[in-house]
Design a protein around this motif. Structure first.
Motif, PDB file in Angstrom:
ATOM      1  N   SER A 127     -20.673  74.441  11.592  1.00 58.89           N
ATOM      2  CA  SER A 127     -19.577  73.798  11.867  1.00 58.89           C
ATOM      3  C   SER A 127     -18.223  75.030  12.052  1.00 58.89           C
ATOM      4  O   SER A 127     -19.642  76.160  11.546  1.00 58.89           O
ATOM      5  N   ASP A 128     -17.309  75.291  12.826  1.00 56.63           N
ATOM      6  CA  ASP A 128     -16.447  76.121  12.256  1.00 56.63           C
ATOM      7  C   ASP A 128     -16.155  76.741  10.843  1.00 56.63           C
ATOM      8  O   ASP A 128     -16.398  77.661  10.383  1.00 56.63           O
ATOM      9  N   ILE A 129     -16.414  75.705   9.881  1.00 60.78           N
ATOM     10  CA  ILE A 129     -15.982  75.609   8.360  1.00 60.78           C
ATOM     11  C   ILE A 129     -17.459  76.261   8.005  1.00 60.78           C
ATOM     12  O   ILE A 129     -17.460  77.242   8.117  1.00 60.78           O
ATOM     13  N   GLY A 130     -18.587  76.230   8.494  1.00 59.72           N
ATOM     14  CA  GLY A 130     -20.350  76.576   8.032  1.00 59.72           C
ATOM     15  C   GLY A 130     -20.339  78.181   8.408  1.00 59.72           C
ATOM     16  O   GLY A 130     -20.700  79.018   8.326  1.00 59.72           O
ATOM     17  N   LYS A 131     -19.296  78.080   9.751  1.00 57.38           N
ATOM     18  CA  LYS A 131     -20.131  79.713  10.367  1.00 57.38           C
ATOM     19  C   LYS A 131     -19.028  80.328   9.705  1.00 57.38           C
ATOM     20  O   LYS A 131     -19.464  81.627   9.119  1.00 57.38           O
ATOM     21  N   MET A 132     -18.125  79.616   8.820  1.00 55.11           N
ATOM     22  CA  MET A 132     -17.021  80.821   8.090  1.00 55.11           C
ATOM     23  C   MET A 132     -18.102  80.864   6.872  1.00 55.11           C
ATOM     24  O   MET A 132     -17.546  82.214   6.544  1.00 55.11           O
ATOM     25  N   VAL A 133     -17.985  80.318   6.015  1.00 54.13           N
ATOM     26  CA  VAL A 133     -18.623  80.173   4.620  1.00 54.13           C
ATOM     27  C   VAL A 133     -19.605  80.819   4.908  1.00 54.13           C
ATOM     28  O   VAL A 133     -20.159  82.084   3.991  1.00 54.13           O
ATOM     29  N   GLU A 134     -20.784  81.796   6.617  1.00 53.66           N
ATOM     30  CA  GLU A 134     -22.151  82.166   6.393  1.00 53.66           C
ATOM     31  C   GLU A 134     -21.279  83.207   6.205  1.00 53.66           C
ATOM     32  O   GLU A 134     -21.841  84.437   5.666  1.00 53.66           O
ATOM     33  N   TYR A 135     -19.902  83.619   6.790  1.00 50.20           N
ATOM     34  CA  TYR A 135     -19.587  84.619   7.029  1.00 50.20           C
ATOM     35  C   TYR A 135     -19.158  85.598   5.656  1.00 50.20           C
ATOM     36  O   TYR A 135     -19.592  86.307   5.342  1.00 50.20           O
ATOM     37  N   GLU A 136     -18.721  84.305   4.977  1.00 48.42           N
ATOM     38  CA  GLU A 136     -17.830  84.806   3.862  1.00 48.42           C
ATOM     39  C   GLU A 136     -19.289  85.013   2.765  1.00 48.42           C
ATOM     40  O   GLU A 136     -18.711  86.624   1.973  1.00 48.42           O
ATOM     41  N   LEU A 137     -20.666  84.315   2.955  1.00 47.85           N
ATOM     42  CA  LEU A 137     -21.852  84.730   2.060  1.00 47.85           C
ATOM     43  C   LEU A 137     -22.142  85.742   2.410  1.00 47.85           C
ATOM     44  O   LEU A 137     -22.361  86.234   1.325  1.00 47.85           O
ATOM     45  N   LEU A 138     -22.278  86.460   3.674  1.00 48.53           N
ATOM     46  CA  LEU A 138     -22.679  87.443   4.173  1.00 48.53           C
ATOM     47  C   LEU A 138     -22.047  88.809   4.004  1.00 48.53           C
ATOM     48  O   LEU A 138     -22.672  89.390   4.054  1.00 48.53           O
ATOM     49  N   ASN A 139     -20.741  88.728   4.016  1.00 43.76           N
ATOM     50  CA  ASN A 139     -20.014  89.848   3.825  1.00 43.76           C
ATOM     51  C   ASN A 139     -19.321  89.648   2.787  1.00 43.76           C
ATOM     52  O   ASN A 139     -19.340  91.185   2.402  1.00 43.76           O
ATOM     53  N   SER A 140     -18.562  89.223   2.267  1.00 50.17           N
ATOM     54  CA  SER A 140     -17.441  88.969   1.033  1.00 50.17           C
ATOM     55  C   SER A 140     -18.071  89.631  -0.433  1.00 50.17           C
ATOM     56  O   SER A 140     -17.019  90.539  -1.343  1.00 50.17           O
ATOM     57  N   ILE A 141     -19.357  89.155  -0.331  1.00 55.94           N
ATOM     58  CA  ILE A 141     -19.576  89.100  -1.380  1.00 55.94           C
ATOM     59  C   ILE A 141     -20.161  90.477  -2.464  1.00 55.94           C
ATOM     60  O   ILE A 141     -19.936  91.175  -3.062  1.00 55.94           O
ATOM     61  N   HIS A 142     -20.611  91.084  -0.862  1.00 60.98           N
ATOM     62  CA  HIS A 142     -21.302  92.033  -1.094  1.00 60.98           C
ATOM     63  C   HIS A 142     -20.189  93.490  -1.074  1.00 60.98           C
ATOM     64  O   HIS A 142     -19.687  94.046  -1.813  1.00 60.98           O
TER      65      HIS A 142
END
Length: 406
Positions: free
Chosen positions: A30-45
């Protein structure tokens, strides 16, 4: 366990299709799921360059990922921190975007009442600072080592509700706005050889497992009190006194053993995973004794002949010979029943092979034990092994020497 709220997406595909097929099981985010994926792959690093996210899967109501920490975790402020702080920051970022996506962006006065600030400080784990006691507890609980991967599972995404617009505040704790994820997370440190690869396999197959459980809701989850052995505690105690040395089944050992067994007031009962209808077939025990080692080839041949004729082999797979016979039976496509040496946890996830066998009505796992946490070095006792062999014979209503007379 299926959840009603699946904010991050939905499972689509066909469980019978292989991974490289376009119709293989996957999560449609979902849009929420895509947001979580982006945060996981980009924001943490971006915030913590020493933290690398490897394998991951965003499920409809939770996510799994493997983390590799290459060196000490240092925040942007230059302070040494820990994985819990990284996860808390990730969750905080997801919350902020979640509120925006669901129309819960709060505007207005920047400040918050002193009472609300105090409540927020007490409840919020996402901030840079934490009380000394909390830091000590966190350091004690954190087992992540430099350069070693760990799997993290953020707990279930919670249902959201749109709240009225109010003052702008930094966290859900002080406003009543819902958090996307439940409090905390679960981490697993791979310590034994092959454990990391099994974690990767589990992450890769998570959508397939969920779809398989959905298609087989009665079989692919632990079923309680479905196994009736007709074996009483006094009968088991007598068997153990005959089969064990006095030091192996003294009063202390017996009390500890029976406290772990499930009991309906008359007989030992158990839980199952798979199709319990397999218990209604002709069952034959597979128990290998040292005294019969020279006759093993004959025992194996007779067991497999009986399986080919429609009997179902039942074993606790304790001795090497038992494991060899049962594996050969599985490889030949014969259904089997395995007596497990521990109870099933609430969220039980067998290996991919075992789940496939259960789906195809080729495997039933049963256990008479209550589930108990075990450390890597823990082993089962002789009395527990003998107990499982006794239960194997009780389920089959047949002595383990049947193959000698067949």
């Amino acid at each position: 366990m299926e959840r009603k709220q699946q904010l991050l997406g939905c499972i689509v595909g066909d469980a019978s299709k292989p991974d490289d097929d376009p119709l293989a099981p996957r999560v449609k985010l979902s849009d929420i799921g895509k947001m979580v994926e982006y945060e996981l792959l980009n924001s943490i690093h971006a915030y913590y360059p020493m933290v690398e996210i490897q394998d991951y899967v965003i499920m409809p109501d939770h996510l799994h990922f493997i983390v590799v920490v290459h060196r000490d975790i240092i925040s942007r402020s230059g302070r040494e921190t820990h994985l819990g702080q990284v996860i808390a920051g990730f969750k905080k970022g997801c919350n902020r975007h979640y509120w925006e996506l669901t129309g819960q962006t709060l505007t207005g006065v920047q400040g918050e009442p002193a009472q609300a600030r105090q409540a927020s400080r007490a409840a919020n784990t996402d901030r840079q600072g934490e009380p000394a006691q909390a830091r000590q507890a966190s350091r004690a609980a954190n087992t992540d080592r430099q350069g070693e991967p760990a799997q993290a599972r953020l707990r279930d995404a919670s249902p959201f509700a749109v709240h009225p617009q109010s003052k702008r505040v930094p966290s859900s704790g002080s406003t009543g706005r819902p958090s996307l994820f439940d409090y905390g997370y679960v981490d697993v440190m791979p310590l034994k050889e092959g454990q990391l690869e099994r974690q990767r396999e589990y992450i890769r197959n998570n959508p397939r497992y969920r779809l398989m459980r959905r298609n087989n809701p009665l079989w692919l989850k632990p079923q309680h009190a479905t196994v009736h052995t007709a074996l009483s505690l006094p009968a088991l105690h007598g068997y153990l006194l005959r089969e064990c040395q006095p030091t192996q089944i003294n009063e202390e050992a017996w009390n500890k053993l029976q406290s772990r067994l499930q009991f309906d007031g008359h007989f030992i009962i158990g839980d199952s995973y798979g199709n319990p209808q397999l218990l209604n077939a002709r069952l034959l025990p597979v128990v290998c004794h040292r005294k019969d080692a020279a006759l093993f080839d004959n025992q194996k041949r007779r067991c497999l002949e009986a399986a080919a004729e429609g009997a179902i082999l039942v074993s606790a797979q304790i001795a090497k010979g038992e494991r060899v016979i049962m594996k050969t039976a599985v490889d030949k496509g014969y259904p089997v029943i395995i007596v497990e040496d521990n109870g099933f946890p609430e969220l039980y996830h067998p290996s991919e092979q075992r789940m496939d066998l259960c789906c195809n009505n080729k495997l039933l796992m049963v256990t008479p034990w209550q589930h108990a946490y075990r450390r890597v070095a823990d082993t089962i006792t002789v009395a527990e092994c003998k107990t499982m062999n006794c239960i194997v014979q009780a389920l089959c209503h047949t002595k383990d020497s049947w193959w000698k007379n067949a």
